[in-house]
Write a protein that holds these residues in place. Structure first.
Motif, mmCIF file in Angstrom:
data_model
loop_
_atom_site.group_PDB
_atom_site.id
_atom_site.type_symbol
_atom_site.label_atom_id
_atom_site.label_comp_id
_atom_site.label_asym_id
_atom_site.label_seq_id
_atom_site.Cartn_x
_atom_site.Cartn_y
_atom_site.Cartn_z
ATOM 1 N N GLN A 1 -60.536 -17.287 -1.550
ATOM 2 C CA GLN A 1 -59.393 -17.349 -0.639
ATOM 3 C C GLN A 1 -58.578 -18.617 -0.851
ATOM 4 O O GLN A 1 -57.348 -18.608 -0.749
ATOM 5 C CB GLN A 1 -59.889 -17.280 0.807
ATOM 6 C CG GLN A 1 -60.463 -15.918 1.181
ATOM 7 C CD GLN A 1 -61.081 -15.922 2.564
ATOM 8 O OE1 GLN A 1 -61.339 -16.984 3.120
ATOM 9 N NE2 GLN A 1 -61.327 -14.745 3.106
ATOM 10 N N ALA A 2 -59.252 -19.714 -1.162
ATOM 11 C CA ALA A 2 -58.520 -20.953 -1.426
ATOM 12 C C ALA A 2 -57.815 -20.921 -2.775
ATOM 13 O O ALA A 2 -56.906 -21.713 -3.031
ATOM 14 C CB ALA A 2 -59.486 -22.143 -1.381
ATOM 15 N N LEU A 3 -58.243 -19.985 -3.657
ATOM 16 C CA LEU A 3 -57.644 -19.906 -4.985
ATOM 17 C C LEU A 3 -56.221 -19.376 -4.942
ATOM 18 O O LEU A 3 -55.401 -19.697 -5.797
ATOM 19 C CB LEU A 3 -58.527 -19.011 -5.880
ATOM 20 C CG LEU A 3 -58.150 -18.892 -7.355
ATOM 21 C CD1 LEU A 3 -58.271 -20.248 -8.044
ATOM 22 C CD2 LEU A 3 -59.040 -17.860 -8.049
ATOM 23 N N GLN A 4 -55.911 -18.538 -3.927
ATOM 24 C CA GLN A 4 -54.606 -17.884 -3.859
ATOM 25 C C GLN A 4 -53.670 -18.666 -2.946
ATOM 26 O O GLN A 4 -54.075 -19.225 -1.939
ATOM 27 C CB GLN A 4 -54.761 -16.452 -3.323
ATOM 28 C CG GLN A 4 -55.573 -15.540 -4.225
ATOM 29 C CD GLN A 4 -54.887 -15.248 -5.546
ATOM 30 O OE1 GLN A 4 -53.677 -15.421 -5.652
ATOM 31 N NE2 GLN A 4 -55.652 -14.837 -6.539
ATOM 32 N N SER A 5 -52.411 -18.694 -3.317
ATOM 33 C CA SER A 5 -51.349 -19.253 -2.481
ATOM 34 C C SER A 5 -50.044 -18.616 -2.915
ATOM 35 O O SER A 5 -49.923 -18.087 -4.032
ATOM 36 C CB SER A 5 -51.283 -20.782 -2.608
ATOM 37 O OG SER A 5 -50.906 -21.141 -3.920
ATOM 38 N N SER A 6 -49.061 -18.666 -2.017
ATOM 39 C CA SER A 6 -47.788 -17.997 -2.300
ATOM 40 C C SER A 6 -47.032 -18.657 -3.449
ATOM 41 O O SER A 6 -46.239 -18.021 -4.138
ATOM 42 C CB SER A 6 -46.928 -17.989 -1.027
ATOM 43 O OG SER A 6 -46.714 -19.325 -0.585
ATOM 44 N N SER B 1 -50.186 -18.922 -14.675
ATOM 45 C CA SER B 1 -50.762 -19.982 -15.505
ATOM 46 C C SER B 1 -51.576 -20.963 -14.660
ATOM 47 O O SER B 1 -52.686 -21.357 -15.034
ATOM 48 C CB SER B 1 -49.646 -20.726 -16.247
ATOM 49 O OG SER B 1 -48.737 -21.304 -15.304
ATOM 50 N N SER B 2 -51.035 -21.366 -13.501
ATOM 51 C CA SER B 2 -51.791 -22.281 -12.639
ATOM 52 C C SER B 2 -53.022 -21.593 -12.076
ATOM 53 O O SER B 2 -54.076 -22.205 -11.918
ATOM 54 C CB SER B 2 -50.900 -22.790 -11.513
ATOM 55 O OG SER B 2 -50.475 -21.717 -10.693
ATOM 56 N N TRP B 3 -52.876 -20.297 -11.769
ATOM 57 C CA TRP B 3 -54.046 -19.549 -11.274
ATOM 58 C C TRP B 3 -55.130 -19.497 -12.334
ATOM 59 O O TRP B 3 -56.317 -19.650 -12.063
ATOM 60 C CB TRP B 3 -53.616 -18.138 -10.876
ATOM 61 C CG TRP B 3 -54.734 -17.314 -10.291
ATOM 62 C CD1 TRP B 3 -55.054 -17.194 -8.993
ATOM 63 C CD2 TRP B 3 -55.672 -16.507 -11.024
ATOM 64 N NE1 TRP B 3 -56.124 -16.364 -8.835
ATOM 65 C CE2 TRP B 3 -56.542 -15.933 -10.093
ATOM 66 C CE3 TRP B 3 -55.865 -16.224 -12.370
ATOM 67 C CZ2 TRP B 3 -57.579 -15.085 -10.462
ATOM 68 C CZ3 TRP B 3 -56.904 -15.391 -12.735
ATOM 69 C CH2 TRP B 3 -57.754 -14.829 -11.797
ATOM 70 N N HIS B 4 -54.736 -19.277 -13.589
ATOM 71 C CA HIS B 4 -55.717 -19.194 -14.678
ATOM 72 C C HIS B 4 -56.448 -20.514 -14.835
ATOM 73 O O HIS B 4 -57.675 -20.544 -15.044
ATOM 74 C CB HIS B 4 -54.998 -18.807 -15.978
ATOM 75 C CG HIS B 4 -55.937 -18.646 -17.139
ATOM 76 N ND1 HIS B 4 -56.277 -19.692 -17.964
ATOM 77 C CD2 HIS B 4 -56.613 -17.558 -17.596
ATOM 78 C CE1 HIS B 4 -57.123 -19.265 -18.895
ATOM 79 N NE2 HIS B 4 -57.336 -17.951 -18.696
ATOM 80 N N GLN B 5 -55.739 -21.627 -14.728
ATOM 81 C CA GLN B 5 -56.381 -22.925 -14.864
ATOM 82 C C GLN B 5 -57.405 -23.153 -13.745
ATOM 83 O O GLN B 5 -58.526 -23.614 -13.993
ATOM 84 C CB GLN B 5 -55.318 -24.031 -14.839
ATOM 85 C CG GLN B 5 -55.881 -25.440 -15.056
ATOM 86 C CD GLN B 5 -56.486 -25.610 -16.444
ATOM 87 O OE1 GLN B 5 -56.034 -24.968 -17.403
ATOM 88 N NE2 GLN B 5 -57.499 -26.450 -16.551
ATOM 89 N N SER B 6 -57.018 -22.803 -12.503
ATOM 90 C CA SER B 6 -57.953 -22.962 -11.380
ATOM 91 C C SER B 6 -59.138 -22.026 -11.520
ATOM 92 O O SER B 6 -60.275 -22.378 -11.172
ATOM 93 C CB SER B 6 -57.231 -22.700 -10.062
ATOM 94 O OG SER B 6 -56.167 -23.595 -9.884
ATOM 95 N N ALA B 7 -58.909 -20.809 -12.037
ATOM 96 C CA ALA B 7 -60.003 -19.857 -12.196
ATOM 97 C C ALA B 7 -61.000 -20.336 -13.234
ATOM 98 O O ALA B 7 -62.225 -20.167 -13.079
ATOM 99 C CB ALA B 7 -59.443 -18.490 -12.568
ATOM 100 N N ILE B 8 -60.533 -20.948 -14.328
ATOM 101 C CA ILE B 8 -61.431 -21.466 -15.356
ATOM 102 C C ILE B 8 -62.334 -22.557 -14.767
ATOM 103 O O ILE B 8 -63.552 -22.597 -15.013
ATOM 104 C CB ILE B 8 -60.619 -21.998 -16.550
ATOM 105 C CG1 ILE B 8 -59.982 -20.836 -17.315
ATOM 106 C CG2 ILE B 8 -61.502 -22.826 -17.484
ATOM 107 C CD1 ILE B 8 -60.960 -19.893 -17.957
ATOM 108 N N GLU B 9 -61.744 -23.435 -13.950
ATOM 109 C CA GLU B 9 -62.549 -24.489 -13.320
ATOM 110 C C GLU B 9 -63.583 -23.894 -12.372
ATOM 111 O O GLU B 9 -64.719 -24.375 -12.294
ATOM 112 C CB GLU B 9 -61.626 -25.450 -12.571
ATOM 113 C CG GLU B 9 -60.681 -26.219 -13.477
ATOM 114 C CD GLU B 9 -59.735 -27.105 -12.678
ATOM 115 O OE1 GLU B 9 -59.858 -27.082 -11.427
ATOM 116 O OE2 GLU B 9 -58.903 -27.800 -13.291
#
Length: 673
Positions: free
Chosen positions: A51-56, A61-69
């Motif tokens: 839930q913290a991973l998603q934002s409006s 690209s930024s989502w992919h970077q956060s997902a890798i971490e």
């Protein structure tokens, strides 16, 4: 004896093995429950991370970077996907610790399962899990995985989904504590026993212990299976030999001592049973209520007499603390304070005090309580023992005796008053009749003389008119005095009195000359409030007028000691001294109607000790009074079927009010307006 010892030793060995096995099984069950709790907690924590991973404002690209971490921190997650509302992939990330689990079959082959899982998540408005499925790998092996779908909500609307692919084997290795998984075999199985994933190998042993716990996830349910092995319990032969010898000798000694002790115990039990039976019979037959309390105020014992006294069974009273069920609600707070003070003291004197208890039906009755400390056999203070006596019959006899004495004294004095009233009525009737005759004759002579001296058209001089009015008033008051004496005479002799329908205002008009005369003397302003809708009342006119006159005089006398006195010289009365005479309709029922008369003064009011005896015959607060006025007034009103009472007026003063029945239509006749 030998057989018994051998049997006992065999049972001991068997019980030791069973105990050790039960301990292992119980520990395994507990570990399995902890394992399920750990898995469920970690999955819930992962959902909060998603839930913290998603934002409006987040881009692919930024989502992919956060997902890798996130995947670097959670080895149990194989793949993370961000899909739109139509389940189209916006961005995804694979775990860096192994090759893609979908490398061989591709992700599109699982589209149907993903769609079904996200439909369940949309319906639940939360996360949902798919059933597990097998994904073959290029190395010839495979993984059992499951998908988790989490809706992305923005402004109350679902805008997409976060899909995470979990490896069941990695869930067991990563999400379960190391202490729980050490030396045991963990696995996910289906309900029919099919094993889905395995982690760890149980230690070697001759016996297998299995514990299963249900892992219930939204959309999927699996069984967590935990296996452990245990060898034969270790038993030391030297300990068993020593135990056999010690138990044999101890058993022989115990049997000898037990036989001797049994004979003594039987004798003591017989004596104790007889003593208890005698004590129970004595407690059941005593008429005094007995009650015992401990140091915390809880009831520990009550006898049948006490239960019968308060109407409550013993099982409802035992172990009951404050407030007690037999305390009146209006006295409960006072009783509780008294008991707390009593319980706080180290020593309690042996004394008695009176109190009031309440039965189950709500009736109150007086009791005499004698309470003393309860000391046990070693001299320790363990509570309080109370003896309760029901003194309601004694109080009733005393009250009847006191009331009889009061009635005898009142009867004697009333008899004397009756004789005096009869004598006065006989002696005063003749002079009053003479006064009335002389006043009437003087009035006739005065009218004849005036008519002879003056022409018919000439006006009568003011002095002659005043003299005629004065003579007329003398005649009216003399006639009225005769009626009062006759009414008192009839009242004392209990004759039936003549009642007539009278307008309420007419009763006030009859006494107003006398009320106004005394009001001018005392500097009192008289206010009359009459509701014109009041119907005529059926009453003995003369006696009711006397009641109104008596109440009015009492009200004016109650105000004569106010700080602002009446000014001299007949000046206007002070505004603080106001006597209000009020007439209005009173409460009525379906069978009769009533009219309320009220006399309201602005005096200092009535004290509580005086109010309790206000209507008692011969009780008075006036030096010159006899104490019969209010008593006779109440008797007159009650003979009419009404009620005479009083209440405090605001801001000060007293309201005396009484009710009279309204006359029926046939009784009112011409008196009705």
């Amino acid at each position: 004896m030998v057989t018994l010892v051998v049997a006992l030793l065999g049972i001991l060995v068997w019980l030791a093995g069973r105990y050790e096995s039960s301990m292992v099984q119980s520990r395994l069950e507990h570990d399995a429950s902890e394992t399920v709790t750990d898995i469920r907690s970690e999955l819930t924590r992962n959902i909060q991370t998603f839930q913290a991973l998603q934002s409006s404002e987040r881009t692919p690209s930024s989502w992919h970077q956060s997902a890798i971490e996130l995947l670097r921190e959670h080895r149990e997650i194989m793949r993370l996907e961000w899909r739109n509302e139509a389940l189209e992939v916006q961005a995804f990330a694979e775990t860096p610790y192994r090759t893609s689990v979908f490398e061989r079959l591709g992700r599109s082959s699982m589209q149907a399962d993903v769609s079904l899982t996200c439909t369940t998540a949309r319906r639940l408005s939360g996360s949902a899990y798919s059933t597990s499925y097998f994904m073959p790998q290029p190395n010839g092996l495979g993984l059992e995985v499951m998908d988790m779908c989490l809706p992305i909500v923005a402004a109350g609307r679902i805008t997409g989904f976060t899909i995470a692919t979990y490896s069941l084997q990695d869930i067991l290795s990563e999400l379960v504590g190391k202490q729980l998984s050490r030396g045991v075999g963990l696995s996910f199985t289906e309900a029919d026993g099919t094993r889905l994933a395995l982690h760890g190998v149980p230690a070697k042993g001759s016996r297998i212990y299995i514990a299963q716990q249900l892992l219930d996830l939204p959309g999927n349910t699996m069984v967590v299976r935990m296996e452990s092995r245990l060898g034969t319990p270790a038993l030391f032969p030297n300990v068993l030999t020593a135990l056999v010898t010690a138990m044999s000798l101890a058993l022989i000694a115990v049997l000898f001592l037990f036989a001797r002790d049994m004979r003594r115990r039987l004798r003591v039990e017989n004596d104790l049973g007889e003593a208890l039976a005698f004590r129970k019979a004595m407690e059941d037959s005593v008429l005094t209520g007995l009650r015992a309390r401990d140091l915390q105020g809880r009831i520990t014992y009550v006898n049948p007499a006490f239960c019968k006294m308060v109407g409550v069974e013993a099982k409802e009273l035992l172990n009951h603390s404050f407030p007690s069920p037999y305390w009146p609600p209006e006295l409960a707070s006072m009783y509780q304070q008294r008991q707390e003070i009593r319980l706080a003291g180290n020593n309690l004197p042996r004394e008695g005090h009176e109190s009031v208890f309440m039965r189950r039906d709500g009736t109150r009755f007086p009791v005499l309580i004698m309470e003393a400390p309860l000391i046990n056999a070693v001299g320790k203070h363990t509570g309080w023992m109370s003896a309760i006596l029901d003194v309601s019959e004694q109080r009733r006899v005393e009250e009847l005796s006191r009331a009889s004495q009061d009635r005898l004294q009142a009867t004697a004095r009333l008899a004397m008053v009756g004789e005096m009233a009869s004598l006065l009525s006989h002696e005063l009737n003749q002079p009053l009749a003479a006064i009335s005759s002389y006043a009437t004759g003087s009035l006739n002579l005065l009218q004849g003389e005036t008519a002879a001296e003056k022409p018919a058209a000439a006006p009568t001089p003011p002095l002659s008119e005043d003299l005629q009015l004065a003579m007329r008033r003398i005649a009216e008051q003399a006639e009225r005095a005769g009626k009062v004496i006759k009414s008192v005479h009839d009242f004392v002799r209990r004759r039936d009195q003549v009642r007539e329908a009278v307008q309420p205002r007419a009763l006030l008009d009859a006494i107003m000359p006398l009320v106004s005369l005394q009001a001018r003397k005392l500097g009192v302003r008289v206010v009359i409030e009459v509701d014109e809708s009041c119907e005529p009342v059926l009453c003995d006119r003369t006696m009711v007028e006397q009641v109104l006159l008596n109440l009015s005089r009492n009200g004016m006398q109650a105000m004569q000691n106010l700080p602002e006195g009446a000014p001299p010289g007949g000046a206007a009365p002070q505004p603080g001294k106001v006597l209000t005479l009020r007439i209005r309709p009173a409460a009525s029922n379906a069978h009769s109607r009533w009219v309320e008369f009220a006399v309201i003064d602005c005096g200092q009011g009535i004290a509580e000790d005086v109010a309790e005896r206000l209507f008692t015959p011969f009780f008075t607060t006036k030096e010159e009074g006899m104490g019969l006025g209010l008593s006779l007034c109440r008797t007159v009103i009650e003979q009419h079927g009404g009620f005479l009472g009083f209440e405090a007026a605001e801001p000060q003063g007293t309201i005396f009010s009484f009710t009279l029945p309204a006359a029926l239509a046939q009784d009112a006749g011409s008196e009705r307006p």
